[in-house]
Write a protein that holds these residues in place. Structure first.
Motif, PDB file in Angstrom:
ATOM      1  N   ARG A  66       0.843  -1.198   0.000  1.00 45.21           N
ATOM      2  CA  ARG A  66       0.000   0.000   0.000  1.00 45.21           C
ATOM      3  C   ARG A  66       0.875   1.244   0.000  1.00 45.21           C
ATOM      4  O   ARG A  66       1.913   1.283   0.666  1.00 45.21           O
ATOM      5  CB  ARG A  66      -0.937  -0.006   1.211  1.00 45.21           C
ATOM      6  N   ASN A  67       0.448   2.241  -0.751  1.00 47.93           N
ATOM      7  CA  ASN A  67       1.078   3.556  -0.701  1.00 47.93           C
ATOM      8  C   ASN A  67       0.019   4.601  -1.034  1.00 47.93           C
ATOM      9  O   ASN A  67      -1.112   4.238  -1.380  1.00 47.93           O
ATOM     10  CB  ASN A  67       2.292   3.633  -1.647  1.00 47.93           C
ATOM     11  N   ALA A  69      -2.336   6.705  -2.887  1.00 51.70           N
ATOM     12  CA  ALA A  69      -2.966   6.679  -4.215  1.00 51.70           C
ATOM     13  C   ALA A  69      -2.514   5.487  -5.069  1.00 51.70           C
ATOM     14  O   ALA A  69      -2.447   5.587  -6.293  1.00 51.70           O
ATOM     15  CB  ALA A  69      -2.763   8.000  -4.961  1.00 51.70           C
ATOM     16  N   ASN A  70      -2.231   4.365  -4.396  1.00 48.08           N
ATOM     17  CA  ASN A  70      -1.952   3.077  -5.074  1.00 48.08           C
ATOM     18  C   ASN A  70      -1.124   3.208  -6.357  1.00 48.08           C
ATOM     19  O   ASN A  70      -1.573   2.834  -7.434  1.00 48.08           O
ATOM     20  CB  ASN A  70      -3.254   2.298  -5.341  1.00 48.08           C
ATOM     21  N   GLN A  71       0.096   3.702  -6.179  1.00 46.11           N
ATOM     22  CA  GLN A  71       0.977   3.891  -7.326  1.00 46.11           C
ATOM     23  C   GLN A  71       1.811   2.642  -7.629  1.00 46.11           C
ATOM     24  O   GLN A  71       2.320   2.002  -6.710  1.00 46.11           O
ATOM     25  CB  GLN A  71       1.941   5.060  -7.065  1.00 46.11           C
ATOM     26  N   VAL A  72       1.924   2.327  -8.909  1.00 46.86           N
ATOM     27  CA  VAL A  72       2.846   1.299  -9.371  1.00 46.86           C
ATOM     28  C   VAL A  72       4.041   2.052  -9.961  1.00 46.86           C
ATOM     29  O   VAL A  72       3.983   2.539 -11.087  1.00 46.86           O
ATOM     30  CB  VAL A  72       2.197   0.386 -10.423  1.00 46.86           C
ATOM     31  N   SER A  73       5.074   2.186  -9.144  1.00 50.49           N
ATOM     32  CA  SER A  73       6.217   2.994  -9.549  1.00 50.49           C
ATOM     33  C   SER A  73       7.387   2.095  -9.930  1.00 50.49           C
ATOM     34  O   SER A  73       7.820   1.262  -9.133  1.00 50.49           O
ATOM     35  CB  SER A  73       6.621   3.926  -8.403  1.00 50.49           C
ATOM     36  N   LEU A  74       7.893   2.295 -11.136  1.00 54.51           N
ATOM     37  CA  LEU A  74       8.983   1.449 -11.630  1.00 54.51           C
ATOM     38  C   LEU A  74      10.334   1.773 -11.002  1.00 54.51           C
ATOM     39  O   LEU A  74      11.326   1.103 -11.275  1.00 54.51           O
ATOM     40  CB  LEU A  74       9.083   1.542 -13.162  1.00 54.51           C
ATOM     41  N   THR A  75      10.349   2.804 -10.143  1.00 57.15           N
ATOM     42  CA  THR A  75      11.603   3.136  -9.456  1.00 57.15           C
ATOM     43  C   THR A  75      11.493   2.917  -7.946  1.00 57.15           C
ATOM     44  O   THR A  75      12.407   3.268  -7.202  1.00 57.15           O
ATOM     45  CB  THR A  75      12.008   4.595  -9.722  1.00 57.15           C
ATOM     46  N   ASP A  76      10.375   2.352  -7.494  1.00 57.37           N
ATOM     47  CA  ASP A  76      10.154   2.128  -6.075  1.00 57.37           C
ATOM     48  C   ASP A  76      10.643   0.717  -5.724  1.00 57.37           C
ATOM     49  O   ASP A  76       9.976  -0.270  -6.011  1.00 57.37           O
ATOM     50  CB  ASP A  76       8.658   2.300  -5.782  1.00 57.37           C
ATOM     51  N   ILE A  77      11.806   0.650  -5.107  1.00 53.59           N
ATOM     52  CA  ILE A  77      12.437  -0.651  -4.832  1.00 53.59           C
ATOM     53  C   ILE A  77      11.600  -1.469  -3.841  1.00 53.59           C
ATOM     54  O   ILE A  77      11.557  -2.710  -3.928  1.00 53.59           O
ATOM     55  CB  ILE A  77      13.903  -0.459  -4.347  1.00 53.59           C
ATOM     56  N   ASN A  78      10.927  -0.790  -2.948  1.00 48.30           N
ATOM     57  CA  ASN A  78      10.036  -1.486  -2.007  1.00 48.30           C
ATOM     58  C   ASN A  78       8.929  -2.205  -2.778  1.00 48.30           C
ATOM     59  O   ASN A  78       8.703  -3.409  -2.625  1.00 48.30           O
ATOM     60  CB  ASN A  78       9.465  -0.443  -1.034  1.00 48.30           C
ATOM     61  N   PHE A  79       8.273  -1.462  -3.652  1.00 50.49           N
ATOM     62  CA  PHE A  79       7.204  -2.064  -4.453  1.00 50.49           C
ATOM     63  C   PHE A  79       7.738  -3.182  -5.348  1.00 50.49           C
ATOM     64  O   PHE A  79       7.149  -4.266  -5.435  1.00 50.49           O
ATOM     65  CB  PHE A  79       6.505  -0.999  -5.311  1.00 50.49           C
ATOM     66  N   GLY A 105      -4.963  11.441  -2.195  1.00 46.28           N
ATOM     67  CA  GLY A 105      -3.817  11.562  -3.103  1.00 46.28           C
ATOM     68  C   GLY A 105      -4.248  12.077  -4.473  1.00 46.28           C
ATOM     69  O   GLY A 105      -3.562  12.900  -5.088  1.00 46.28           O
ATOM     70  N   ILE A 106      -5.407  11.611  -4.925  1.00 44.98           N
ATOM     71  CA  ILE A 106      -5.947  12.064  -6.215  1.00 44.98           C
ATOM     72  C   ILE A 106      -6.343  13.529  -6.108  1.00 44.98           C
ATOM     73  O   ILE A 106      -6.082  14.335  -7.004  1.00 44.98           O
ATOM     74  CB  ILE A 106      -7.191  11.224  -6.605  1.00 44.98           C
ATOM     75  N   LYS A 107      -6.938  13.863  -4.972  1.00 39.69           N
ATOM     76  CA  LYS A 107      -7.366  15.239  -4.748  1.00 39.69           C
ATOM     77  C   LYS A 107      -6.167  16.185  -4.768  1.00 39.69           C
ATOM     78  O   LYS A 107      -6.210  17.262  -5.375  1.00 39.69           O
ATOM     79  CB  LYS A 107      -8.089  15.331  -3.393  1.00 39.69           C
ATOM     80  N   ALA A 108      -5.089  15.738  -4.123  1.00 43.33           N
ATOM     81  CA  ALA A 108      -3.873  16.560  -4.075  1.00 43.33           C
ATOM     82  C   ALA A 108      -3.351  16.818  -5.486  1.00 43.33           C
ATOM     83  O   ALA A 108      -2.909  17.924  -5.805  1.00 43.33           O
ATOM     84  CB  ALA A 108      -2.808  15.867  -3.222  1.00 43.33           C
ATOM     85  N   ALA A 109      -3.435  15.781  -6.347  1.00 42.52           N
ATOM     86  CA  ALA A 109      -2.954  15.925  -7.723  1.00 42.52           C
ATOM     87  C   ALA A 109      -3.862  16.854  -8.525  1.00 42.52           C
ATOM     88  O   ALA A 109      -3.407  17.645  -9.347  1.00 42.52           O
ATOM     89  CB  ALA A 109      -2.876  14.565  -8.393  1.00 42.52           C
ATOM     90  N   ASN A 120       5.163  15.522  -4.640  1.00 46.14           N
ATOM     91  CA  ASN A 120       6.089  14.844  -5.562  1.00 46.14           C
ATOM     92  C   ASN A 120       5.568  13.457  -5.913  1.00 46.14           C
ATOM     93  O   ASN A 120       5.612  13.024  -7.059  1.00 46.14           O
ATOM     94  CB  ASN A 120       7.473  14.692  -4.921  1.00 46.14           C
ATOM     95  N   TRP A 121       5.084  12.782  -4.884  1.00 46.12           N
ATOM     96  CA  TRP A 121       4.634  11.397  -5.056  1.00 46.12           C
ATOM     97  C   TRP A 121       3.465  11.309  -6.042  1.00 46.12           C
ATOM     98  O   TRP A 121       3.385  10.370  -6.833  1.00 46.12           O
ATOM     99  CB  TRP A 121       4.258  10.814  -3.686  1.00 46.12           C
ATOM    100  N   VAL A 122       2.542  12.256  -5.984  1.00 42.00           N
ATOM    101  CA  VAL A 122       1.349  12.175  -6.836  1.00 42.00           C
ATOM    102  C   VAL A 122       1.544  12.842  -8.198  1.00 42.00           C
ATOM    103  O   VAL A 122       0.595  12.927  -8.984  1.00 42.00           O
ATOM    104  CB  VAL A 122       0.082  12.753  -6.148  1.00 42.00           C
TER     105      VAL A 122
END
Ligand code: CO
Length: 211
Positions: A66-67, A69-79, A105-109, A120-122
């Motif tokens: 979980r993070n 806004a449920n991001q699938v980030s190709l640079t997130d080593i944890n994910f 998170g969507i609202k922030a974006a 930055n994250w969103v």
């Protein structure tokens, strides 16, 4: 909303464990033998989204990342470590990317108000908004725009999943799990399956491999 105290949470735990043992005296012995979950769930960190409660699933069924806004980030080593472990070692059968309506998170974006690191994250969600601005802005209310962006975000994260080395390798070895895009509607407690079509992304992964 009424919150449980720390003492209450620990008491709840004792009562729950005792109830489980009363129902099945080997419950925890079996649970302790190891995990073989069929599902990887990638969801938002939002405290309201206790997916096990929403789906009636038991401990041992969902492997979770979980993070915000449920991001699938190709640079997130944890994910990426979680994804590889789930696909290669646990051999999950399904991956669920679960967004939700009313996501902060969507609202922030969408609103672009400066909050802090979350901004930055969103940023990838802001990019989705800019790509689909005409469609989103045409919606009559801010809530609908917000919720549509939550759906588009799930679609984008499913697409991102197919860009990962882990999924591409799994596809080439014909061992890729099935991927599902969901949105939880907190107003009703119901899950909406967005029926995200993954065929073209699967084919693209495979044809790029051939190339
Ligand atoms: Co959220």
């Amino acid at each position: 909303m009424k919150y449980n105290s720390i003492e209450q949470i620990l008491k709840n735990n004792q009562a729950w464990a005792a109830k489980k043992v009363a129902e099945d005296h080997t419950y925890f012995q079996e649970l302790a033998t190891g995990q073989k979950p069929p599902y990887l769930y990638i969801g938002c960190s939002d405290s309201r989204l206790a997916l096990t409660r929403f789906t009636g699933t038991e401990p041992g069924e969902l492997f979770v990342h979980r993070n915000i806004a449920n991001q699938v980030s190709l640079t997130d080593i944890n994910f990426l470590a979680i994804l590889e472990y789930a696909v290669v070692h646990l051999e999950v059968k399904h991956i669920i990317v679960g967004g939700h309506y009313g996501c902060g998170g969507i609202k922030a974006a969408l609103e672009g108000k400066a909050i802090g690191l979350v901004d930055n994250w969103v940023n990838p969600i802001r990019e989705i908004y800019l790509q689909k601005q005409d469609e989103i802005d045409a919606l009559p209310t801010q809530e609908e725009r917000w919720n549509r962006l939550a759906e588009l975000n799930v679609q984008m994260q499913v697409k991102n999943l197919y860009q990962t080395s882990v999924m591409r390798q799994a596809l080439q070895q014909q061992q890729a799990p099935e991927v599902h895009g969901w949105v939880v509607d907190i107003r009703t407690g119901l899950i909406k399956d967005l029926q995200v079509s993954t065929k073209k992304w699967q084919l693209r992964s495979l044809s790029l491999a051939a190339f």
